[in-house]
Design an enzyme around this catalytic site. Structure first.
Site, PDB file in Angstrom:
ATOM      1  N   ASN A   8       0.832  -1.205   0.000  1.00  0.00           N
ATOM      2  CA  ASN A   8       0.000   0.000   0.000  1.00  0.00           C
ATOM      3  C   ASN A   8       0.877   1.269   0.000  1.00  0.00           C
ATOM      4  O   ASN A   8       2.029   1.227  -0.414  1.00  0.00           O
ATOM      5  CB  ASN A   8      -1.022  -0.019   1.141  1.00  0.00           C
ATOM      6  CG  ASN A   8      -2.275   0.748   0.756  1.00  0.00           C
ATOM      7  OD1 ASN A   8      -2.272   1.975   0.766  1.00  0.00           O
ATOM      8  ND2 ASN A   8      -3.318   0.038   0.357  1.00  0.00           N
ATOM      9  N   ARG A   9       0.307   2.399   0.464  1.00  0.00           N
ATOM     10  CA  ARG A   9       0.952   3.692   0.210  1.00  0.00           C
ATOM     11  C   ARG A   9       1.777   4.215   1.374  1.00  0.00           C
ATOM     12  O   ARG A   9       1.409   4.001   2.539  1.00  0.00           O
ATOM     13  CB  ARG A   9      -0.107   4.732  -0.146  1.00  0.00           C
ATOM     14  CG  ARG A   9      -0.760   4.425  -1.482  1.00  0.00           C
ATOM     15  CD  ARG A   9      -1.880   5.356  -1.856  1.00  0.00           C
ATOM     16  NE  ARG A   9      -2.358   5.013  -3.195  1.00  0.00           N
ATOM     17  CZ  ARG A   9      -3.173   3.977  -3.452  1.00  0.00           C
ATOM     18  NH1 ARG A   9      -3.617   3.212  -2.471  1.00  0.00           N
ATOM     19  NH2 ARG A   9      -3.529   3.712  -4.696  1.00  0.00           N
TER      20      ARG A   9
ATOM     21  N   HIS B  24       3.143   0.087  -2.937  1.00  0.00           N
ATOM     22  CA  HIS B  24       3.508  -1.329  -3.088  1.00  0.00           C
ATOM     23  C   HIS B  24       4.998  -1.583  -3.316  1.00  0.00           C
ATOM     24  O   HIS B  24       5.375  -2.405  -4.163  1.00  0.00           O
ATOM     25  CB  HIS B  24       2.709  -1.944  -4.236  1.00  0.00           C
ATOM     26  CG  HIS B  24       1.240  -2.106  -3.958  1.00  0.00           C
ATOM     27  ND1 HIS B  24       0.710  -2.212  -2.693  1.00  0.00           N
ATOM     28  CD2 HIS B  24       0.174  -2.190  -4.814  1.00  0.00           C
ATOM     29  CE1 HIS B  24      -0.605  -2.357  -2.778  1.00  0.00           C
ATOM     30  NE2 HIS B  24      -0.965  -2.346  -4.050  1.00  0.00           N
TER      31      HIS B  24
ATOM     32  N   HIS C 107      -1.428 -10.125  -3.270  1.00  0.00           N
ATOM     33  CA  HIS C 107      -2.357  -9.293  -4.041  1.00  0.00           C
ATOM     34  C   HIS C 107      -3.219 -10.126  -4.999  1.00  0.00           C
ATOM     35  O   HIS C 107      -3.442  -9.728  -6.148  1.00  0.00           O
ATOM     36  CB  HIS C 107      -1.563  -8.232  -4.806  1.00  0.00           C
ATOM     37  CG  HIS C 107      -2.271  -6.932  -4.986  1.00  0.00           C
ATOM     38  ND1 HIS C 107      -3.348  -6.792  -5.832  1.00  0.00           N
ATOM     39  CD2 HIS C 107      -2.082  -5.718  -4.429  1.00  0.00           C
ATOM     40  CE1 HIS C 107      -3.760  -5.536  -5.802  1.00  0.00           C
ATOM     41  NE2 HIS C 107      -3.010  -4.861  -4.941  1.00  0.00           N
TER      42      HIS C 107
ATOM     43  N   TYR D 202      -6.252 -11.440  -6.982  1.00  0.00           N
ATOM     44  CA  TYR D 202      -7.540 -10.892  -7.428  1.00  0.00           C
ATOM     45  C   TYR D 202      -8.485 -12.077  -7.578  1.00  0.00           C
ATOM     46  O   TYR D 202      -8.246 -12.948  -8.407  1.00  0.00           O
ATOM     47  CB  TYR D 202      -7.405 -10.228  -8.796  1.00  0.00           C
ATOM     48  CG  TYR D 202      -6.797  -8.852  -8.819  1.00  0.00           C
ATOM     49  CD1 TYR D 202      -5.444  -8.647  -8.593  1.00  0.00           C
ATOM     50  CD2 TYR D 202      -7.579  -7.734  -9.140  1.00  0.00           C
ATOM     51  CE1 TYR D 202      -4.890  -7.370  -8.668  1.00  0.00           C
ATOM     52  CE2 TYR D 202      -7.032  -6.461  -9.213  1.00  0.00           C
ATOM     53  CZ  TYR D 202      -5.688  -6.291  -8.975  1.00  0.00           C
ATOM     54  OH  TYR D 202      -5.133  -5.031  -9.056  1.00  0.00           O
TER      55      TYR D 202
ATOM     56  N   ASP E  60     -11.760   0.712  -1.783  1.00  0.00           N
ATOM     57  CA  ASP E  60     -10.301   0.659  -1.757  1.00  0.00           C
ATOM     58  C   ASP E  60      -9.907   1.194  -0.381  1.00  0.00           C
ATOM     59  O   ASP E  60      -9.345   2.270  -0.248  1.00  0.00           O
ATOM     60  CB  ASP E  60      -9.709   1.511  -2.892  1.00  0.00           C
ATOM     61  CG  ASP E  60      -8.231   1.231  -3.129  1.00  0.00           C
ATOM     62  OD1 ASP E  60      -7.658   0.436  -2.357  1.00  0.00           O
ATOM     63  OD2 ASP E  60      -7.670   1.802  -4.071  1.00  0.00           O
TER      64      ASP E  60
ATOM     65  N   GLN F  17      -7.029  -4.741   3.411  1.00  0.00           N
ATOM     66  CA  GLN F  17      -7.423  -3.798   2.365  1.00  0.00           C
ATOM     67  C   GLN F  17      -8.443  -4.499   1.481  1.00  0.00           C
ATOM     68  O   GLN F  17      -8.175  -5.583   0.961  1.00  0.00           O
ATOM     69  CB  GLN F  17      -6.186  -3.405   1.523  1.00  0.00           C
ATOM     70  CG  GLN F  17      -6.441  -2.320   0.493  1.00  0.00           C
ATOM     71  CD  GLN F  17      -6.403  -0.913   1.082  1.00  0.00           C
ATOM     72  OE1 GLN F  17      -5.958  -0.708   2.204  1.00  0.00           O
ATOM     73  NE2 GLN F  17      -6.873   0.060   0.326  1.00  0.00           N
TER      74      GLN F  17
ATOM     75  N   GLU G 266      -6.419  -7.880   1.051  1.00  0.00           N
ATOM     76  CA  GLU G 266      -4.993  -7.930   1.372  1.00  0.00           C
ATOM     77  C   GLU G 266      -4.781  -7.765   2.874  1.00  0.00           C
ATOM     78  O   GLU G 266      -5.025  -6.686   3.412  1.00  0.00           O
ATOM     79  CB  GLU G 266      -4.272  -6.806   0.616  1.00  0.00           C
ATOM     80  CG  GLU G 266      -4.535  -6.816  -0.878  1.00  0.00           C
ATOM     81  CD  GLU G 266      -4.426  -5.413  -1.497  1.00  0.00           C
ATOM     82  OE1 GLU G 266      -3.350  -4.814  -1.408  1.00  0.00           O
ATOM     83  OE2 GLU G 266      -5.424  -4.934  -2.051  1.00  0.00           O
TER      84      GLU G 266
HETATM   85  C1  BGC Z   1      -4.553  -0.542  -3.692  1.00  0.00           C
HETATM   86  C2  BGC Z   1      -5.139   0.225  -4.852  1.00  0.00           C
HETATM   87  C3  BGC Z   1      -4.241   0.063  -6.040  1.00  0.00           C
HETATM   88  C4  BGC Z   1      -4.103  -1.404  -6.356  1.00  0.00           C
HETATM   89  C5  BGC Z   1      -3.121  -1.618  -7.474  1.00  0.00           C
HETATM   90  C6  BGC Z   1      -4.452  -1.983  -4.072  1.00  0.00           C
HETATM   91  O1  BGC Z   1      -3.823  -2.709  -3.045  1.00  0.00           O
HETATM   92  O2  BGC Z   1      -5.309  -0.400  -2.520  1.00  0.00           O
HETATM   93  O3  BGC Z   1      -5.303   1.575  -4.521  1.00  0.00           O
HETATM   94  O4  BGC Z   1      -4.717   0.742  -7.145  1.00  0.00           O
HETATM   95  O5  BGC Z   1      -3.640  -2.101  -5.227  1.00  0.00           O
HETATM   96  O6  BGC Z   1      -3.472  -2.654  -8.262  1.00  0.00           O
END
Ligand code: BGC
Length: 376
Positions: free
Chosen positions: A106-107, A132, A207, A209, A277, A314, A341
């Site tokens: 994350n950020r 990330h 991550h 999906y 998100d 997340q 996540e």
């Molecule tokens: C984040 C999103 C981001 C994505 C990238 C997620 O873990 O929360 O903001 O765009 O990852 O694929």
């Protein structure tokens, strides 16, 4: 004469078939998956359990790349987004599909943090923030070593990677291991481990999906989600947490009881997150594995239940998926998959009031996440 011919035939068949039988019974196999742009070989690791359920992983990014699970009638489908080749994983279409994320997921606000009196500037790959783990050598992009490990609970593969001091501007030589185990109960257990020789922030996640109707199905808005979280961490316009911890009560983020993902998502379309998100603060009783989330596709009956020992999760509803072509030419449309996540809260490195993500020499980073697949 005829009888001799028959015997020869039977014996020949036995010797021809036995390698196949051996292969079919093997719990872990490794096959070449291709090469990166720079020529590095990538391998695919396949774990198979007693139910014929298959989980697959790549040495690039220690990536969880496919998961074949039955629906309530026994029909198998691959429920993870991904690509058929390395070029796909190296393309713009790869939005961290199934990979291991780090060193910090994350950020991080403006890519800045300070530690023990020293300031660090990380790569800004999601302006104005760091996302990330950075750019070229973030953990999702590097090639990991894969080893089969003995495990009583099932077939197990351990990925390891030595991230050198200064990689992506993070301090310390970091030794990282990610072990995936596929059990006969159709669970994928992920165990993270890391040690360092200098203080450094560490927060890894996976991550994956998910679309439980099968990757490439049109939408995930019909899936039903439950989150074991009464609270979340609100963010600013750039998705950096404000530091506040707020209740989900009375908001579209209340998944404390099961809700269809699409039911309230439009209320979030015109917000900074343009959908779900958000980091949720998990309701926790102790330090061990506890329920974090349950995702169900009502049509197929497939369910994934997530357990973790981490403080947060997340929930990202695939808002940035844009119709890229994935496995078997299938298209991954806007909001056609979700990520769940397990993690510490985003930007924890700049929030001293939150659980720390600083790992120091002599300490061990550990994180467990279980994806338990079932049907209802
Ligand atoms: C984040 C999103 C981001 C994505 C990238 C997620 O873990 O929360 O903001 O765009 O990852 O694929």
């Amino acid at each position: 004469m005829k009888r001799i011919q028959k015997t020869v035939l039977v014996v020949a068949m036995f010797f021809l078939m036995s390698p196949l039988v051996l292969i079919a019974e093997e719990a872990m196999t490794r096959t070449p998956f291709g090469r990166t742009k720079t020529g590095a070989p990538v391998e695919k690791i396949t774990l198979t359990n007693a139910n014929g359920v298959r989980a697959e992983f790549l040495t690039r990014g220690a990536t969880f790349c496919s998961m074949n699970v039955p629906d309530r009638d026994g029909t198998m489908a691959d429920v993870l987004l991904g690509f058929d080749n390395v070029a796909g994983y190296e393309s713009k279409g790869n939005q961290y599909f199934g990979c291991t994320v780090g060193r910090v997921c994350n950020r991080i606000a403006k890519g800045k943090f300070s530690l023990d009196g020293k300031s660090y500037q990380l790569y800004i790959n999601d302006p104005p923030n760091h996302l990330h783990g950075g750019d070229g050598n973030s953990l999702d992009k590097v090639i990991w070593k894969a080893d089969e490990v003995p495990c009583e609970q099932g077939a197990s593969v351990r990925f390891s990677y030595n991230s050198p001091d200064g990689e992506e501007n993070y301090p310390g030589n970091l030794l990282i291991e990610v072990t995936y185990t596929l059990t006969d109960k159709n669970e994928v257990r992920i165990e993270y481990f890391a040690t360092t020789d200098q203080a450094t922030p560490v927060c890894l996640t996976n991550h994956a999906y998910f679309n439980l109707a099968g990757a490439g199905s049109k939408t995930v808005l019909d899936h039903i989600l439950t989150l074991n979280a009464d609270r979340y961490t609100p963010t600013d316009e750039t998705l950096i947490p404000t530091g506040e911890i707020a209740t989900v009560k009375g908001t579209p983020l209340d998944f404390t009881t099961p809700h269809v993902i699409g039911e309230r998502i439009e209320k979030l379309t015109n917000t900074a997150s343009i959908g779900y998100d958000h980091n949720f603060v998990l309701n926790r009783k102790g330090k061990g594995l506890e329920l974090a989330a349950k995702l169900k596709d009502p049509k197929s009956g497939r369910v994934v239940t997530i357990f973790t020992d981490q403080p947060g999760i997340q929930f990202y509803s695939g808002n940035f998926l844009f119709g890229q072509k994935g496995k078997q030419g299938k298209t991954y449309a806007h909001r056609s998959a979700v990520c769940l996540e397990t993690q510490h809260y985003p930007d924890s490195v700049n929030k001293p009031q939150w659980p720390s993500i600083i790992l120091r020499p002599g300490e061990e980073y550990r994180h467990v996440c279980v994806y338990a697949f079932s049907v209802e």
